[in-house]
Design an enzyme around this catalytic site. Structure first.
Site, short mmCIF file in Angstrom:
data_model
loop_
_atom_site.label_atom_id
_atom_site.label_comp_id
_atom_site.label_asym_id
_atom_site.label_seq_id
_atom_site.Cartn_x
_atom_site.Cartn_y
_atom_site.Cartn_z
N GLU A 165 -1.88 -12.39 7.36
CA GLU A 165 -2.39 -12.96 6.12
C GLU A 165 -1.65 -14.24 5.74
O GLU A 165 -2.25 -15.20 5.24
CB GLU A 165 -2.29 -11.93 4.99
CG GLU A 165 -3.31 -10.82 5.07
CD GLU A 165 -3.06 -9.84 6.20
OE1 GLU A 165 -4.03 -9.27 6.72
OE2 GLU A 165 -1.87 -9.65 6.56
N HIS A 200 -4.51 0.75 -0.80
CA HIS A 200 -5.76 -0.01 -0.69
C HIS A 200 -6.49 -0.06 -2.03
O HIS A 200 -7.71 -0.28 -2.08
CB HIS A 200 -6.67 0.60 0.37
CG HIS A 200 -6.22 0.32 1.77
ND1 HIS A 200 -5.13 0.93 2.33
CD2 HIS A 200 -6.70 -0.52 2.72
CE1 HIS A 200 -4.95 0.50 3.57
NE2 HIS A 200 -5.89 -0.39 3.82
#
Length: 332
Positions: A62, A128
């Site tokens: 990322e 998540h």
């Protein structure tokens, strides 16, 4: 103006495709994009249409993806960095808040990068299900989009791709398949302009993302009790359209603000504080905030449902500000 019925993900993909056709500087970088179209079908079909140079699959880093997006934006491109789950943004937090958010101020150059992620709470436990909209709204230099409808998902991404500022674009996990009208190529949605989803005279209910949808459903149920609720969808949590909320509260005298994140330091708390400052003499009852409990997201379905605000919580808050129900003592 033209419209068709699409899912939220389809509307987003269509908006991206239209902007890629309009502007060759637009491209998308992320993982599982070219063939799969993303975990949520957010760019489905775009790989085949635009090729690997413009729908780019990257190594799973990322930090590298966001850094390359910022660099591309500084060199005249208009990248979308697609993280699939916004939870993964913590691996690139320096690139977002120390680079993308600050460079325009420091160097006086545009940084038109979009950092897209699917956000909000769904079954899947703590790692998540981070609720990050307030984190990024708190950071000067970032725009934060929180669409609740296919129309807004398409219109907001088109506006982002024509702007000059970095945008964190958050699409709720539980709404990617939500169907509704989507606009045409010229139907852009401006940042910092809320939508009045339903007019009303008794109480103002403000939400964003999935809580705007839940607020609208709560208003429909409250109508059966003779309560006429006005529902405002913020659409973006920065810029934040307080003028629309102020005008509504001066009419209704009562306010409920609903967000899915915890109430401590959340968008609902910011809106409540701002309206208390602007409309103290107009308020006929204390402002009610609706939000999650301040604990990590559990995996247990029963605990999950107890933690996350739902339509009934918004209904109860509206009855409370109308003095039809006693307030519930809930930890912040």
């Amino acid at each position: 103006m033209s419209s068709r019925t699409l899912t939220l993900s389809q509307a987003f993909a269509e908006g991206v495709a239209e902007e890629m056709e309009r502007d060759p500087a637009v491209f998308v970088v992320g993982t599982d994009l070219f063939i799969r179209g993303g975990h949520w079908a957010q760019v489905k079909g775009l790989g085949e249409k635009f090729g690997r140079e413009r729908i780019r699959d990257a190594p799973i880093s990322e930090a590298a993806m966001v850094a390359s997006g910022v660099g591309a934006a500084l060199n005249g491109m208009r990248p979308i960095v697609d993280l699939n789950f916004i939870d993964f943004v913590f691996g690139a937090i320096d690139e977002v808040v120390n680079q993308a958010a600050k460079i325009r101020y420091m160097w006086d150059v545009p940084v038109p990068v979009v950092i897209r992620g699917t956000a909000g709470v769904a079954f899947g436990a703590a790692q998540h299900n981070n609720q990050v909209e307030a984190w990024f709204a708190h950071m000067p230099g970032l725009f934060v989009a929180t669409p609740s409808t296919p129309w807004d998902a398409k219109g907001l991404i088109k506006s982002a791709l024509r702007g000059s500022d970095p945008v964190v674009f958050l699409m709720h996990k539980m709404q990617t398949g939500l169907r509704g009208e989507a606009g045409g190529p010229d139907d852009l949605v401006p940042y910092g302009r809320a939508a009045v989803r339903r007019g009303g005279a008794d109480v103002t209910i403000v939400g964003y993302s999935i809580m705007a949808t839940k607020a609208l459903e709560a208003a429909r149920r409250l109508e059966a009790e003779g309560i006429d609720a006005e529902v405002i969808d913020l659409r973006t949590v920065f810029p934040l359209d307080l003028e629309t909320v102020v005008a509504s509260v001066r009419k209704t005298g009562r306010l409920v603000v609903a967000g899915e994140s915890t109430r401590i330091g959340g968008i609902a708390s910011e809106v409540a504080a701002a309206i208390q400052e602007a409309c103290f003499d107009d308020l006929d009852a204390p402002i009610e905030r609706v939000g999650a409990l301040h604990v990590p997201i559990p995996h247990s379905p029963a605990l999950f449902k107890a933690l996350i605000p739902d339509v009934a919580d918004v209904e109860r808050a509206a009855r409370t500000v109308l003095y039809r129900e006693q307030p519930t003592e809930v930890p912040a």
